[in-house]
Design a protein around this motif. Structure first.
Motif, PDB file in Angstrom:
ATOM      1  N   SER A  56      -0.761   6.264  -8.219  1.00  0.00           N
ATOM      2  CA  SER A  56      -1.969   5.707  -7.602  1.00  0.00           C
ATOM      3  C   SER A  56      -2.497   4.616  -8.516  1.00  0.00           C
ATOM      4  CB  SER A  56      -3.043   6.787  -7.444  1.00  0.00           C
ATOM      5  OG  SER A  56      -2.608   7.815  -6.602  1.00  0.00           O
ATOM      6  N   ILE A  58      -4.890   1.266  -9.013  1.00  0.00           N
ATOM      7  CA  ILE A  58      -6.040   0.532  -8.495  1.00  0.00           C
ATOM      8  C   ILE A  58      -5.958  -0.910  -8.977  1.00  0.00           C
ATOM      9  CG2 ILE A  58      -8.563   0.336  -8.476  1.00  0.00           C
ATOM     10  CD1 ILE A  58      -7.592   2.789  -6.980  1.00  0.00           C
ATOM     11  N   LEU A  67      -6.032   0.245  -3.465  1.00  0.00           N
ATOM     12  CA  LEU A  67      -5.204   1.338  -3.947  1.00  0.00           C
ATOM     13  C   LEU A  67      -3.776   1.104  -3.464  1.00  0.00           C
ATOM     14  CD1 LEU A  67      -4.661   4.168  -5.155  1.00  0.00           C
ATOM     15  CD2 LEU A  67      -5.503   5.137  -3.003  1.00  0.00           C
ATOM     16  N   THR A 102     -13.305   5.121  -7.826  1.00  0.00           N
ATOM     17  CA  THR A 102     -12.568   6.331  -7.465  1.00  0.00           C
ATOM     18  C   THR A 102     -13.257   7.611  -7.923  1.00  0.00           C
ATOM     19  OG1 THR A 102     -11.238   6.436  -9.488  1.00  0.00           O
ATOM     20  CG2 THR A 102     -10.376   5.090  -7.675  1.00  0.00           C
ATOM     21  N   HIS A 114     -12.223   9.779  -2.996  1.00  0.00           N
ATOM     22  CA  HIS A 114     -13.012   8.737  -3.643  1.00  0.00           C
ATOM     23  C   HIS A 114     -14.416   8.677  -3.051  1.00  0.00           C
ATOM     24  CE1 HIS A 114      -8.690   7.252  -3.576  1.00  0.00           C
ATOM     25  NE2 HIS A 114      -8.899   7.762  -4.770  1.00  0.00           N
ATOM     26  N   THR A 120      -5.727   0.856   1.318  1.00  0.00           N
ATOM     27  CA  THR A 120      -4.586   1.494   0.674  1.00  0.00           C
ATOM     28  C   THR A 120      -3.259   1.002   1.252  1.00  0.00           C
ATOM     29  OG1 THR A 120      -5.916   3.482   0.310  1.00  0.00           O
ATOM     30  CG2 THR A 120      -3.529   3.744   0.170  1.00  0.00           C
TER      31      THR A 120
END
Length: 162
Positions: A56, A58, A67, A102, A114, A120
Motif C-alpha cells: 500500500s 501513498i 493509494l 490514512t 482510512h 485507489t
C-alpha cells in the motif's frame, strides 16, 4: 490482550465490507511476532511469494492522496501512473502526509480503514495470485484476501502500475 487500535479499525472495516479470503471465509487480520517493513520480509514471514504482497503506497498526486496497491515483486512507475491519471506531479508522500490521510504509518498502511476514501489503483499483476496479503494498519499486521475482493473493498481501479 487488546489489539492495537489500528488493527481493530482494519478488522472492523474488513467486517463492514464483508471481505472474504480465498476460501470464502471472512478476512482476518493476523498480527505477526515481528514488524515486516518490506514486501520481502512479509513474504518470508508468511512463506509466500513476494509478488503476493499487496504493498500500500501513498503518493502525493498534485496535492491529493493516491493509494497504489502494487505487487511486492516490482516498483510503481510514477511516470506511467501520472500519465494514466493525467496528473502533472506524482511523488511518494512524506510520512506526515501518509499519516494525515490514512491514520496509519508507512510500513503498515492498509488498503482500507482510512479517515476518508482514497482514490485507489490496484496493480493488475496481483490478479495472477489466488491469494494476496495486505497490511493491517501497523507494520506487523497483515490479512489475506483475493484480488477481486481487494478491488471491490477499496473501490479501486485495476491498472498496470509497473
Amino acid at each position: 490482550m487488546q489489539p492495537h487500535p489500528n488493527v481493530q479499525a482494519i478488522q472492523d472495516a474488513l467486517d463492514a465490507a464483508g471481505a472474504r479470503d480465498q476460501s470464502g471465509r471472512p478476512c482476518q487480520v493476523k498480527v505477526l511476532t515481528e514488524p515486516v517493513h518490506t514486501a520481502a520480509a512479509a513474504a518470508a514471514a508468511l512463506g509466500i511469494e513476494v509478488g503476493q504482497i499487496a504493498n500500500s503506497l501513498i503518493f502525493n498526486a498534485d496535492g491529493e492522496p493516491l493509494l497504489v496497491l502494487t505487487s511486492g515483486a516490482h516498483r510503481v512507475d510514477t511516470a506511467k501512473v501520472a500519465a494514466l491519471l493525467g496528473i502533472a506531479k506524482l511523488k511518494r508522500a512524506e510520512p506526515d502526509f501518509v499519516r494525515v490521510n490514512t491514520g496509519q504509518v508507512i510500513g503498515g498502511v492498509s488498503p482500507l480503514g482510512h479517515p476518508k476514501p482514497l482514490r485507489t489503483l490496484v496493480d493488475v499483476d496481483l490478479g495472477q495470485y489466488g491469494e494476496v496479503w495486505a497490511a493491517g494498519g501497523i507494520p506487523q499486521a497483515v490479512f489475506p484476501i483475493t484480488y477481486a475482493e481487494l478491488v471491490r473493498i477499496t473501490s479501486g481501479t485495476a491498472a498496470e502500475v509497473a
